[in-house]
Design a protein around this motif. Structure first.
Motif, PDB file in Angstrom:
ATOM      1  N   LYS A 136      24.664  29.943 -15.716  1.00  0.00           N
ATOM      2  CA  LYS A 136      23.441  29.151 -15.656  1.00  0.00           C
ATOM      3  C   LYS A 136      22.225  30.069 -15.489  1.00  0.00           C
ATOM      4  O   LYS A 136      21.196  29.891 -16.155  1.00  0.00           O
ATOM      5  N   ALA A 137      22.366  31.083 -14.621  1.00  0.00           N
ATOM      6  CA  ALA A 137      21.254  32.017 -14.410  1.00  0.00           C
ATOM      7  C   ALA A 137      20.953  32.772 -15.698  1.00  0.00           C
ATOM      8  O   ALA A 137      19.791  32.959 -16.074  1.00  0.00           O
ATOM      9  N   MET A 138      22.011  33.206 -16.397  1.00  0.00           N
ATOM     10  CA  MET A 138      21.804  33.896 -17.681  1.00  0.00           C
ATOM     11  C   MET A 138      21.131  32.959 -18.672  1.00  0.00           C
ATOM     12  O   MET A 138      20.197  33.342 -19.392  1.00  0.00           O
ATOM     13  N   GLY A 139      21.626  31.723 -18.729  1.00  0.00           N
ATOM     14  CA  GLY A 139      21.081  30.729 -19.654  1.00  0.00           C
ATOM     15  C   GLY A 139      19.614  30.479 -19.379  1.00  0.00           C
ATOM     16  O   GLY A 139      18.809  30.399 -20.300  1.00  0.00           O
ATOM     17  N   GLU A 140      19.273  30.397 -18.108  1.00  0.00           N
ATOM     18  CA  GLU A 140      17.882  30.113 -17.763  1.00  0.00           C
ATOM     19  C   GLU A 140      16.978  31.258 -18.218  1.00  0.00           C
ATOM     20  O   GLU A 140      15.921  31.035 -18.802  1.00  0.00           O
ATOM     21  N   ARG A 141      17.428  32.509 -17.961  1.00  0.00           N
ATOM     22  CA  ARG A 141      16.608  33.657 -18.384  1.00  0.00           C
ATOM     23  C   ARG A 141      16.417  33.652 -19.894  1.00  0.00           C
ATOM     24  O   ARG A 141      15.316  33.853 -20.400  1.00  0.00           O
ATOM     25  N   MET A 142      17.517  33.395 -20.610  1.00  0.00           N
ATOM     26  CA  MET A 142      17.395  33.389 -22.076  1.00  0.00           C
ATOM     27  C   MET A 142      16.519  32.231 -22.534  1.00  0.00           C
ATOM     28  O   MET A 142      15.736  32.370 -23.472  1.00  0.00           O
ATOM     29  N   PHE A 143      16.662  31.088 -21.884  1.00  0.00           N
ATOM     30  CA  PHE A 143      15.846  29.927 -22.267  1.00  0.00           C
ATOM     31  C   PHE A 143      14.361  30.255 -22.125  1.00  0.00           C
ATOM     32  O   PHE A 143      13.559  29.962 -23.010  1.00  0.00           O
ATOM     33  N   LEU A 144      14.020  30.914 -20.996  1.00  0.00           N
ATOM     34  CA  LEU A 144      12.608  31.250 -20.775  1.00  0.00           C
ATOM     35  C   LEU A 144      12.109  32.221 -21.834  1.00  0.00           C
ATOM     36  O   LEU A 144      10.963  32.178 -22.250  1.00  0.00           O
ATOM     37  N   THR A 145      13.007  33.113 -22.303  1.00  0.00           N
ATOM     38  CA  THR A 145      12.599  34.097 -23.306  1.00  0.00           C
ATOM     39  C   THR A 145      12.513  33.501 -24.710  1.00  0.00           C
ATOM     40  O   THR A 145      11.569  33.769 -25.436  1.00  0.00           O
ATOM     41  N   TYR A 146      13.520  32.713 -25.079  1.00  0.00           N
ATOM     42  CA  TYR A 146      13.635  32.317 -26.484  1.00  0.00           C
ATOM     43  C   TYR A 146      13.243  30.874 -26.774  1.00  0.00           C
ATOM     44  O   TYR A 146      13.030  30.526 -27.924  1.00  0.00           O
ATOM     45  N   CYS A 147      13.210  30.018 -25.797  1.00  0.00           N
ATOM     46  CA  CYS A 147      13.044  28.590 -26.080  1.00  0.00           C
ATOM     47  C   CYS A 147      11.803  27.991 -25.433  1.00  0.00           C
ATOM     48  O   CYS A 147      11.269  27.003 -25.912  1.00  0.00           O
ATOM     49  N   ALA A 148      11.369  28.600 -24.309  1.00  0.00           N
ATOM     50  CA  ALA A 148      10.337  27.952 -23.497  1.00  0.00           C
ATOM     51  C   ALA A 148       9.009  27.807 -24.240  1.00  0.00           C
ATOM     52  O   ALA A 148       8.273  26.860 -23.993  1.00  0.00           O
ATOM     53  N   MET A 149       8.707  28.726 -25.161  1.00  0.00           N
ATOM     54  CA  MET A 149       7.408  28.627 -25.837  1.00  0.00           C
ATOM     55  C   MET A 149       7.299  27.332 -26.632  1.00  0.00           C
ATOM     56  O   MET A 149       6.195  26.870 -26.883  1.00  0.00           O
ATOM     57  N   CYS A 150       8.398  26.763 -27.040  1.00  0.00           N
ATOM     58  CA  CYS A 150       8.332  25.488 -27.754  1.00  0.00           C
ATOM     59  C   CYS A 150       8.713  24.310 -26.859  1.00  0.00           C
ATOM     60  O   CYS A 150       8.051  23.283 -26.866  1.00  0.00           O
ATOM     61  N   HIS A 151       9.797  24.461 -26.098  1.00  0.00           N
ATOM     62  CA  HIS A 151      10.285  23.308 -25.320  1.00  0.00           C
ATOM     63  C   HIS A 151       9.720  23.277 -23.900  1.00  0.00           C
ATOM     64  O   HIS A 151      10.042  22.379 -23.136  1.00  0.00           O
ATOM     65  N   GLY A 152       8.913  24.270 -23.536  1.00  0.00           N
ATOM     66  CA  GLY A 152       8.345  24.316 -22.187  1.00  0.00           C
ATOM     67  C   GLY A 152       9.315  24.965 -21.224  1.00  0.00           C
ATOM     68  O   GLY A 152      10.531  24.889 -21.406  1.00  0.00           O
ATOM     69  N   SER A 153       8.774  25.622 -20.171  1.00  0.00           N
ATOM     70  CA  SER A 153       9.673  26.328 -19.249  1.00  0.00           C
ATOM     71  C   SER A 153      10.510  25.326 -18.459  1.00  0.00           C
ATOM     72  O   SER A 153      11.569  25.660 -17.960  1.00  0.00           O
ATOM     73  N   ASP A 154      10.046  24.074 -18.362  1.00  0.00           N
ATOM     74  CA  ASP A 154      10.857  23.057 -17.687  1.00  0.00           C
ATOM     75  C   ASP A 154      11.729  22.288 -18.684  1.00  0.00           C
ATOM     76  O   ASP A 154      12.395  21.337 -18.314  1.00  0.00           O
ATOM     77  N   ALA A 155      11.711  22.700 -19.965  1.00  0.00           N
ATOM     78  CA  ALA A 155      12.509  22.071 -21.024  1.00  0.00           C
ATOM     79  C   ALA A 155      12.109  20.627 -21.285  1.00  0.00           C
ATOM     80  O   ALA A 155      12.852  19.888 -21.920  1.00  0.00           O
ATOM     81  N   LYS A 156      10.940  20.234 -20.801  1.00  0.00           N
ATOM     82  CA  LYS A 156      10.543  18.834 -21.005  1.00  0.00           C
ATOM     83  C   LYS A 156       9.781  18.616 -22.303  1.00  0.00           C
ATOM     84  O   LYS A 156       9.311  17.523 -22.581  1.00  0.00           O
ATOM     85  N   GLY A 157       9.611  19.688 -23.079  1.00  0.00           N
ATOM     86  CA  GLY A 157       9.030  19.521 -24.400  1.00  0.00           C
ATOM     87  C   GLY A 157       7.544  19.245 -24.393  1.00  0.00           C
ATOM     88  O   GLY A 157       6.861  19.377 -23.379  1.00  0.00           O
TER      89      GLY A 157
END
Ligand code: HEC
Ligand code: HEC
Length: 420
Positions: A136-157
């Motif tokens: 989960k910690a790895m996933g969160e770091r990767m999410f912040l790097t690769y996904c957050a710019m579009c889906h938001g750092s809270d993943a709420k889009g």
């Protein structure tokens, strides 16, 4: 990697220009040093003529030797550096080192170091990875790097970028659907201009009515038949959407673009073309697996495929039947009449009873053609019921939310008949 190591210089002129300025600068420094190191002959020692503080003056003595030698060393260092490393325009340096190359080397080393960890997670199902705190910690770091710019750092889009925490999924919220989305990307296309003029507001008001939002009832009533002929193909006759093509559910009050009549009308007039990038090549399946697990663990994910729609399950009391079809065919199976007998008898005995028919298909071949096939199969059964004396107006065709799959291919090519 070669893609990224392209030089920034598009014409040889700039290489020449930059190299000339750099080298001239270095040579200039050396010449200046040399000029300032010449010792004047005994008679030529004199004051420069510069005066500071009224009585502080300067002789034309050379620079101290130790100081000029240090300076010469930096000149030599500069020349050696520019020979070995990139610095002169597009000249790559004789060592062939590059910042990008260094990055890839470090990345490959890191990949090798972490490979066993990724392997371990790759072998675990998404739900299990989601429950692992390290993953989960790895996933969160990767999410912040690769996904957050579009889906938001809270993943709420945000507008146009779906919320990944809620239970509303464009493409399905099962572990498998999420992983497929991230691996292969998605492209939601709503065509523009399918209805025009006044019809836009009519159908927009009907869309608003689907989720119980504020709407103009008279306009909505006019929009309903339009929706059923134009929009239902993708959004479903009930407006509940279609996850195969990412057509959103319009009944749940959750909006990708916004709930105002204006925004809905804009979607209808201008269409939408929305893209989720594919990460298979860029991150590789192992990292995507951990990211999919991270998204799965955010709380909106579904346990498995949604349960079969109510039409498929026989209501308590009434009889039901399943008819199996040959691959690619909508011809009634030979035992159709026998299989339908109980349903026909029940329908004849109970004038209030209706018969629901749902067609299904297997997952081989083209989705659109398969859905059409499932419909043809259901129609064939309706004809058979009619022939057996059950009037057409007592038969309800129900398109299941998920028309594909279910058991093996043979089991999948079926029509379910039940009394309601
Ligand atoms: C460039 C912007 C962008 C980036 C970066 C991005 N996404 Fe998306 N994502 C989108 C868009 C846009 C959609 C909706 C696509 C559509 O409407 O067809 C989407 C859809 C999704 C969906 C499907 C949601 C649903 O309701 O079915 C998931 C899951 C998802 N993204 C996860 C991720 C993950 C994980 C990452 C990081 C690896 C990521 N996205 C990075 C733009 C992005
Ligand atoms: C060819 C399939 C298709 C047809 C036909 C279609 N839509 Fe769509 N519609 C989509 C898809 C796919 C999306 C999601 C686009 C995206 O991901 O950005 C969408 C999005 C929408 C949205 C935005 C929903 C939101 O959550 O913000 C509305 C509203 C909508 N459609 C209404 C309609 C109406 C009304 C019609 C009939 C005039 C219609 N659609 C016809 C495929 C279709």
């Amino acid at each position: 990697m070669n893609e990224l190591v392209k030089t920034e210089f598009f014409s040889e002129f700039w290489t020449f220009y930059i190299s000339a300025i750099t080298l001239a600068g270095i040579v200039g420094c050396a010449v200046l040093l040399k000029l300032n190191s010449i010792k004047p002959t005994a008679g030529a020692v004199k004051l420069h003529g510069h005066t500071w503080d009224e009585n502080l003056q300067e002789y034309n003595h050379p620079l101290p030797r130790w100081w000029s030698y240090l300076f010469y060393i930096t000149v030599v260092f500069g020349l050696v550096y520019l020979t070995l490393y990139p610095g002169l325009g597009s000249f790559k340096g004789v060592l062939g080192w590059s910042a990008v190359g260094q990055y890839f080397k470090e990345r490959d080393a890191a990949d090798a170091q972490f490979a066993p960890i990724f392997d371990k997670y790759m072998k675990m199902p998404v739900a299990a990875v989601a429950a692992d705190p390290d993953a989960k910690a790895m996933g969160e770091r990767m999410f912040l790097t690769y996904c957050a710019m579009c889906h938001g750092s809270d993943a709420k889009g945000a507008k146009g970028f779906p919320n990944l925490r809620d239970k509303d999924w464009l493409y399905g919220g099962t572990a498998q659907a999420i992983e497929t989305t991230v691996l292969d990307g998605r492209n939601g296309v709503m065509p523009p201009g399918m209805v025009q003029g006044a019809q836009v507001n009519e159908v927009a008001n009907y869309v608003l009515s689907l989720s119980g939002a504020k709407h103009d009832a008279a306009l909505a009533a006019k929009g309903k038949p339009l929706f059923e002929t134009v929009c239902a193909a993708c959004h479903g006759p009930d407006g509940k959407g279609n996850q195969q093509i990412g057509a959103p559910n319009l009944t749940d009050g959750i909006w990708l673009y916004g709930s105002s009549e204006k925004t809905i009308a804009e979607t209808i007039t201008k269409g939408r073309n929305n893209r989720m990038p594919a990460f298979k090549e860029f991150l590789g399946p192992a990292k995507v697996h951990i990211l999919a697990a991270y998204v799965y663990g955010l709380g909106g994910a579904m346990e498995a495929e949604p349960a079969p729609p109510p039409a498929a399950a026989a209501p308590a009391g009434g009889p039901s039947a399943k008819l199996y079809f040959d691959s690619g065919k909508a011809d009634l199976p030979g035992d159709a009449a026998a299989a339908l007998q109980a349903v026909v008898d029940f329908a004849k005995a109970n004038a209030a009873a209706k018969v629901a028919i749902s067609g299904f298909h297997d997952e081989t071949g083209n989705q659109a053609a398969n859905e059409e096939l499932a419909k043809e199969r259901a129609k064939a059964v309706r004809e058979a019921l009619k022939a057996a004396g059950v009037a057409e107006d007592r038969v309800e065709m129900r398109k299941p939310q998920v028309t594909g799959g279910g058991g093996d291919n043979k089991e999948a090519r079926r029509v379910e008949v039940s009394v309601i």
